[in-house]
Scaffold this motif. Structure first.
Motif, PDB file in Angstrom:
ATOM      1  N   MET A 139       0.843  -0.992   0.193  1.00  0.00           N
ATOM      2  CA  MET A 139       0.079   0.032   0.034  1.00  0.00           C
ATOM      3  C   MET A 139       0.989   1.142   0.096  1.00  0.00           C
ATOM      4  SD  MET A 139      -2.894  -1.422  -0.100  1.00  0.00           S
ATOM      5  CE  MET A 139      -4.342  -0.349   0.657  1.00  0.00           C
ATOM      6  N   LEU A 140       0.927   1.925  -1.095  1.00  0.00           N
ATOM      7  CA  LEU A 140       1.866   3.063  -1.262  1.00  0.00           C
ATOM      8  C   LEU A 140       0.868   4.365  -0.943  1.00  0.00           C
ATOM      9  CD1 LEU A 140       4.513   3.745  -2.241  1.00  0.00           C
ATOM     10  CD2 LEU A 140       3.476   4.498  -4.555  1.00  0.00           C
ATOM     11  N   VAL A 141       1.356   4.806   0.328  1.00  0.00           N
ATOM     12  CA  VAL A 141       0.385   6.045   0.747  1.00  0.00           C
ATOM     13  C   VAL A 141       1.130   7.329   0.522  1.00  0.00           C
ATOM     14  CG1 VAL A 141      -0.174   7.218   3.221  1.00  0.00           C
ATOM     15  CG2 VAL A 141      -0.086   4.761   2.653  1.00  0.00           C
ATOM     16  N   GLN A 283      -1.386  -5.077   5.259  1.00  0.00           N
ATOM     17  CA  GLN A 283      -0.589  -5.229   4.235  1.00  0.00           C
ATOM     18  C   GLN A 283       0.623  -4.271   4.555  1.00  0.00           C
ATOM     19  OE1 GLN A 283      -3.951  -5.072   1.122  1.00  0.00           O
ATOM     20  NE2 GLN A 283      -1.889  -5.362   0.081  1.00  0.00           N
ATOM     21  N   CYS A 284       1.734  -4.591   3.832  1.00  0.00           N
ATOM     22  CA  CYS A 284       2.849  -3.588   3.915  1.00  0.00           C
ATOM     23  C   CYS A 284       2.490  -2.204   3.480  1.00  0.00           C
ATOM     24  CB  CYS A 284       4.152  -4.060   3.231  1.00  0.00           C
ATOM     25  SG  CYS A 284       5.726  -3.108   3.447  1.00  0.00           S
ATOM     26  N   VAL A 285       2.720  -1.323   4.220  1.00  0.00           N
ATOM     27  CA  VAL A 285       2.515   0.150   3.923  1.00  0.00           C
ATOM     28  C   VAL A 285       3.981   0.787   3.901  1.00  0.00           C
ATOM     29  CG1 VAL A 285       1.579   2.252   4.884  1.00  0.00           C
ATOM     30  CG2 VAL A 285       0.321   0.291   5.341  1.00  0.00           C
ATOM     31  N   MET A 286       3.769   1.642   2.588  1.00  0.00           N
ATOM     32  CA  MET A 286       5.036   2.450   2.397  1.00  0.00           C
ATOM     33  C   MET A 286       4.679   4.035   2.119  1.00  0.00           C
ATOM     34  SD  MET A 286       7.726   2.247  -1.042  1.00  0.00           S
ATOM     35  CE  MET A 286       8.461   0.675  -0.487  1.00  0.00           C
ATOM     36  N   PHE A 287       5.237   4.718   3.152  1.00  0.00           N
ATOM     37  CA  PHE A 287       4.838   6.035   3.152  1.00  0.00           C
ATOM     38  C   PHE A 287       5.848   6.640   2.064  1.00  0.00           C
ATOM     39  CE2 PHE A 287       3.430   4.444   7.289  1.00  0.00           C
ATOM     40  CZ  PHE A 287       2.316   5.341   7.489  1.00  0.00           C
ATOM     41  N   ASN A 288       5.093   6.964   1.046  1.00  0.00           N
ATOM     42  CA  ASN A 288       5.988   7.550  -0.253  1.00  0.00           C
ATOM     43  C   ASN A 288       6.932   8.662   0.168  1.00  0.00           C
ATOM     44  OD1 ASN A 288       6.434   7.144  -3.315  1.00  0.00           O
ATOM     45  ND2 ASN A 288       5.957   9.238  -3.008  1.00  0.00           N
ATOM     46  N   ASP A 289       6.163   9.782   0.572  1.00  0.00           N
ATOM     47  CA  ASP A 289       6.782  10.753   0.736  1.00  0.00           C
ATOM     48  C   ASP A 289       7.519  10.990   2.021  1.00  0.00           C
ATOM     49  OD1 ASP A 289       5.397  11.815  -1.414  1.00  0.00           O
ATOM     50  OD2 ASP A 289       3.742  11.663  -0.377  1.00  0.00           O
ATOM     51  N   LEU A 290       7.268  10.163   3.270  1.00  0.00           N
ATOM     52  CA  LEU A 290       8.173  10.160   4.394  1.00  0.00           C
ATOM     53  C   LEU A 290       9.337   9.073   4.261  1.00  0.00           C
ATOM     54  CD1 LEU A 290       5.255   9.902   6.866  1.00  0.00           C
ATOM     55  CD2 LEU A 290       6.419  11.800   6.079  1.00  0.00           C
ATOM     56  N   PHE A 291       9.380   8.254   3.223  1.00  0.00           N
ATOM     57  CA  PHE A 291      10.413   7.247   3.053  1.00  0.00           C
ATOM     58  C   PHE A 291      10.444   6.457   4.235  1.00  0.00           C
ATOM     59  CE2 PHE A 291      11.548  11.059   0.746  1.00  0.00           C
ATOM     60  CZ  PHE A 291      11.317  10.917  -0.397  1.00  0.00           C
ATOM     61  N   ILE A 324      12.708   9.020  12.680  1.00  0.00           N
ATOM     62  CA  ILE A 324      11.963   8.166  12.082  1.00  0.00           C
ATOM     63  C   ILE A 324      10.560   8.150  12.722  1.00  0.00           C
ATOM     64  CG2 ILE A 324      11.353   6.006  11.453  1.00  0.00           C
ATOM     65  CD1 ILE A 324      14.486   5.387  11.280  1.00  0.00           C
ATOM     66  N   LEU A 325      10.449   8.303  13.828  1.00  0.00           N
ATOM     67  CA  LEU A 325       9.142   8.107  14.628  1.00  0.00           C
ATOM     68  C   LEU A 325       8.477   9.480  14.424  1.00  0.00           C
ATOM     69  CD1 LEU A 325      10.413   5.970  17.651  1.00  0.00           C
ATOM     70  CD2 LEU A 325       8.756   5.268  15.822  1.00  0.00           C
ATOM     71  N   ALA A 326       9.084  10.542  14.792  1.00  0.00           N
ATOM     72  CA  ALA A 326       8.500  11.768  14.483  1.00  0.00           C
ATOM     73  C   ALA A 326       7.737  12.108  13.211  1.00  0.00           C
ATOM     74  CB  ALA A 326       9.502  13.021  14.922  1.00  0.00           C
ATOM     75  N   ASN A 327       8.572  11.642  12.284  1.00  0.00           N
ATOM     76  CA  ASN A 327       8.122  11.818  10.892  1.00  0.00           C
ATOM     77  C   ASN A 327       6.616  11.082  10.656  1.00  0.00           C
ATOM     78  OD1 ASN A 327       9.887  13.830  10.038  1.00  0.00           O
ATOM     79  ND2 ASN A 327      11.304  12.260   9.254  1.00  0.00           N
ATOM     80  N   LEU A 328       6.966   9.755  11.226  1.00  0.00           N
ATOM     81  CA  LEU A 328       5.705   8.733  10.870  1.00  0.00           C
ATOM     82  C   LEU A 328       4.638   9.293  11.878  1.00  0.00           C
ATOM     83  CD1 LEU A 328       4.773   5.899  10.050  1.00  0.00           C
ATOM     84  CD2 LEU A 328       5.637   4.970  12.335  1.00  0.00           C
TER      85      LEU A 328
END
Length: 414
Positions: A139-141, A283-291, A324-328
């Motif tokens: 899932m590309l978010v 499912q696997c989630v990929m945060f496109n703009d947060l990498f 990483i956590l702050a951006n997420l």
């Protein structure tokens, strides 16, 4: 009677090459400086991302990285140093970020990504391994409108893409908050648990007669004319018909053979933790703009992000972890990291995402399996098969179409 093969290294490259060779009747010994469980492959996100996902060396990556570094959101952190090899690598990396290069890379990624996906299916179905393998896409978010619009322009093939809004994707997204721009389901990708894969593959190899030597550092080779006679540790000598160097980002042994490998270590991070099942993604989630990649596993979750380039310090930098956590958390509901475990390790990166596979140009019985970078799980089985065939069929590099197509030795990595 098969050949005797010594593999130096204990990551996915070593294990998949050993699997192919053992199945073809060769006698394989794997020698690793640490226990196999300490290999960087254990820290992989577990995302199998060969399809519809740009490589690291993509057009615009330099400008975008510098901009995001100023915002503290960059997927790559460049650490300037005094090593000239680092700057030679960086120059070649920048030269690789062209549209022509991207088009070729994406075609190759699909070819060998599909081979690996099929190999993982065979490992589960024929060998009975259970490493939490799911061929259910990613899932590309998108959290930024501009990048979402750009991706939508290409997401027109319904066999590859499924365009979703938050409401229709909510159940699969779990802890993702509604303040996102949209979701695109990349249907052809997959995921697995790298630790379980490595453990079960090692156990399978032992049953197939592969010998493991842990805690042994190979420091040099004894060589003759165009051939390696043996590999030496500080206490023992290992003779073999063929040697495979699969030592991750460690290139000193190749340098001793007169083969300077164009790869550098890139320090990656992950955070593994338990979380409430009610908000755990399906499912696997990929945060496109947060990498950031969030991979659900059988009993926990794994977050993977950040590559530090230009450092050799193995320590976990908690500032990177907190970043990483702050951006997420700007795009997730409130959640607790239960029993968090932090990891940092080095990925062997080539300047154009091409692995270094094939025979040494001087010593024919040395074969390389290096430079898998952040895509070791994505391409591991396919590359293991290529290396295995090269040895089993006694091929030269130019006789293997796969080496000519996909090896960095023939794609500008030297």
């Amino acid at each position: 009677m098969g050949q005797s093969v010594v593999i130096i290294g204990g990551g996915i490259a070593a294990l998949t090459s050993a699997y192919t060779l053992a199945n073809k009747g060769h006698r394989v010994t794997i020698i690793n400086q640490t226990d196999t469980n300490s290999a960087p492959s254990f820290g992989n996100a577990g995302l199998l991302s060969a399809f519809e996902k740009a490589p690291l060396a993509a057009p615009g990556v330099i400008t975008k990285t510098l901009k995001l570094m100023l915002q503290g959101k960059s997927p790559i952190v460049l650490r300037p140093n005094l090593d000239p090899h680092f700057y030679r690598w960086l120059v070649r990396f920048m030269a690789s970020t062209t549209r022509a290069r991207l088009k070729k890379t994406l075609i190759l990624f699909e070819r060998y990504g599909e081979q690996s996906i099929q190999a993982y299916h065979r490992l589960t179905q024929e060998e009975g391994l259970d490493f939490d393998f799911h061929h259910d896409g990613v899932m590309l978010v998108f959290t930024e409108a501009e990048s979402y619009r750009e991706k939508l322009r290409h997401a027109t093939d319904s066999s590859k893409y499924e365009v979703l809004d938050y409401a229709s994707a909510k159940e699969r997204l779990g802890f993702v908050a509604p303040n996102i721009e949209g979701v695109i389901h990349l249907k052809r990708n997959g995921r697995l648990d790298p630790g379980r894969l490595m453990e079960q593959l090692k156990a399978l190899l032992v049953r197939k007669g592969v010998c493991f030597v842990s805690g042994e550092e190979i420091v040099d080779f004894d060589v003759g004319p165009k051939q390696i006679k043996s590999a030496r540790s500080k206490t023992r000598t290992y003779e073999a018909d063929t040697f495979i160097l699969a030592s991750g980002h460690h290139t000193a042994l190749a340098a001793k053979l007169g083969t300077p490998l164009m790869l550098i270590p890139a320090k990656g991070y992950n955070i593994t933790f338990e979380m409430e099942e009610s908000i755990k993604p399906k499912q696997c989630v990929m945060f496109n703009d947060l990498f950031i990649i969030a991979t659900p596993r059988q009993h926990d979750m794994r977050l993977t992000s950040k590559l530090e380039i230009g450092t050799s310090n193995p320590d976990i930098n908690m500032k990177r972890v907190q970043s990483i956590l702050a951006n997420l958390k700007t795009h997730t509901v409130k959640f607790e990291l239960q029993n968090p475990r932090y990891w940092a390790g080095f990925r062997p990166l080539t300047p154009n995402d091409m692995p270094l596979i094939g025979r040494d140009s001087t010593y024919r019985n040395m074969v390389y399996g290096m430079g898998y970078g952040w895509l070791g799980m994505t391409f591991g089985p396919a590359l293991g098969e290529i290396i295995g065939r090269l040895i089993d069929e006694d091929l030269e590099n130019h006789q293997s179409d796969d080496v000519l197509l996909f090896s960095g030795f023939y794609q500008g990595c030297l």
